[in-house]
Motif scaffolding. Structure first.
Motif, PDB file in Angstrom:
ATOM      1  N   ARG A  57       0.839  -1.195   0.000  1.00  0.00           N
ATOM      2  CA  ARG A  57       0.000   0.000   0.000  1.00  0.00           C
ATOM      3  C   ARG A  57       0.873   1.244   0.000  1.00  0.00           C
ATOM      4  NH1 ARG A  57      -5.389  -0.798   1.093  1.00  0.00           N
ATOM      5  NH2 ARG A  57      -5.968  -2.895   1.810  1.00  0.00           N
ATOM      6  N   ASP A  58       0.392   2.299  -0.681  1.00  0.00           N
ATOM      7  CA  ASP A  58       1.132   3.551  -0.683  1.00  0.00           C
ATOM      8  C   ASP A  58       0.717   4.409   0.505  1.00  0.00           C
ATOM      9  OD1 ASP A  58      -1.311   4.706  -1.289  1.00  0.00           O
ATOM     10  OD2 ASP A  58      -0.818   5.103  -3.395  1.00  0.00           O
ATOM     11  N   ALA A  59       1.270   5.609   0.571  1.00  0.00           N
ATOM     12  CA  ALA A  59       1.012   6.491   1.721  1.00  0.00           C
ATOM     13  C   ALA A  59      -0.463   6.869   1.841  1.00  0.00           C
ATOM     14  CB  ALA A  59       1.862   7.759   1.609  1.00  0.00           C
ATOM     15  N   GLN A  60      -1.208   6.802   0.723  1.00  0.00           N
ATOM     16  CA  GLN A  60      -2.642   7.131   0.742  1.00  0.00           C
ATOM     17  C   GLN A  60      -3.511   5.899   0.991  1.00  0.00           C
ATOM     18  OE1 GLN A  60      -0.575   8.562  -1.846  1.00  0.00           O
ATOM     19  NE2 GLN A  60      -0.417  10.233  -0.367  1.00  0.00           N
ATOM     20  N   GLU A  64      -1.585  -1.991  -4.390  1.00  0.00           N
ATOM     21  CA  GLU A  64      -1.162  -2.392  -5.723  1.00  0.00           C
ATOM     22  C   GLU A  64      -2.059  -3.502  -6.263  1.00  0.00           C
ATOM     23  OE1 GLU A  64       3.659  -2.071  -5.748  1.00  0.00           O
ATOM     24  OE2 GLU A  64       2.769  -3.675  -4.533  1.00  0.00           O
ATOM     25  N   ARG A  72       7.072  -4.864  -9.239  1.00  0.00           N
ATOM     26  CA  ARG A  72       7.926  -4.320  -8.174  1.00  0.00           C
ATOM     27  C   ARG A  72       8.817  -5.394  -7.566  1.00  0.00           C
ATOM     28  NH1 ARG A  72       7.057  -4.929  -3.152  1.00  0.00           N
ATOM     29  NH2 ARG A  72       4.812  -5.327  -3.420  1.00  0.00           N
TER      30      ARG A  72
END
Length: 257
Positions: A57-60, A64, A72
């Motif tokens: 998960r990204d910062a928000q 994915e 990745r």
């Protein structure tokens, strides 16, 4: 277009092209085609390595997709990360020390006296109110109280404070007048802009200054690390492409579909 016999449909290229800024439609399509070929090469490698997707998960908080995770993971597994040395970082710093500088900053406050209606008489009246404020503040009355009571700017609630500023943040005439003042000094005359007459005060001023190496070393190291990883990734993808059968696209730099 095919990668090792696997077709990449035109509809997928058209959809991917929407994610690429380009000067023309053909250029956007070419960028999209390259991106999809590279993704397919990396997914084929993921299958060869028998990888299972582990989406991050990204910062928000966005997760994915499985394909994004596999891409990745392949790169993390097979592209070496080169750690820049302090010597390399210092060489970059010494070659462009002026680029690593804290900008000129200043803080200022103002009281805006806006004309109450159209016409020159209203501008004259606003000027007179501004001049009276300068005289009263010069005699000891608090600047912030005048701002709260009289300013036509939303900054009135903050006592007229404009906060921290850089060159170009304010109208030219206002900025020039402020830069002629010393910290704590109030302008002797109101300054006119399209909004009205301003009573101004320069609160603080710090000149631009070069930052020492130790302050920017981590930034330089991160930039060099990212650049090195990007170059390694490009070489890795080029090696995958060289060993694959690709029809309809050359991955050579600047190639067109």
């Amino acid at each position: 277009m095919f990668v090792n016999g696997i077709a990449i449909p035109e509809t997928a290229i058209a959809q991917e092209a929407q994610n690429h800024d380009a000067a023309s439609g053909p250029e956007a399509r070419a960028a999209a085609a390259r991106a999809l070929v590279i993704r397919e090469l990396l997914l084929l490698r993921a299958r060869a390595l028998a990888l299972e997707p582990t989406p991050a998960r990204d910062a928000q908080g966005r997760e994915e997709t499985d394909e994004e995770a596999l891409v990745r993971q392949v790169l993390e597994l097979e592209v070496a990360s080169v750690e820049p040395s302090d010597v390399e970082c210092r060489r970059v710093y010494e070659g462009a020390a002026s680029q690593f500088a804290a900008p000129e900053l200043y803080e200022a406050s103002h009281i805006l006296f806006a004309p109450e209606h159209e016409g020159e008489a209203a501008w004259v009246a606003a000027y007179e109110r501004a001049a009276a404020a300068i005289k009263a503040i010069g005699a000891g009355e608090p600047f912030a109280e005048w701002a709260r009571a009289c300013s036509a700017c939303p900054t009135a609630e903050q006592g007229g404070s404009l906060g921290q500023l850089q060159r170009g943040d304010l109208a030219d005439d206002l900025e020039r007048a402020l830069m002629d003042l010393s910290p704590g000094q109030i302008g002797a005359k109101p300054v006119r802009t399209r909004h009205g007459w301003h009573v101004i005060r320069l609160d603080q001023h710090s000149a631009a200054k070069e930052l020492p190496f130790e302050v920017v070393k981590a930034f330089i190291k991160g930039s060099l690390r990212t650049r090195a990883w990007a170059a390694s990734s490009a070489r890795y993808v080029a090696a995958l492409a060289a060993s694959a059968q690709i029809e309809g696209l050359s991955l050579s730099l600047g190639s067109k579909v």
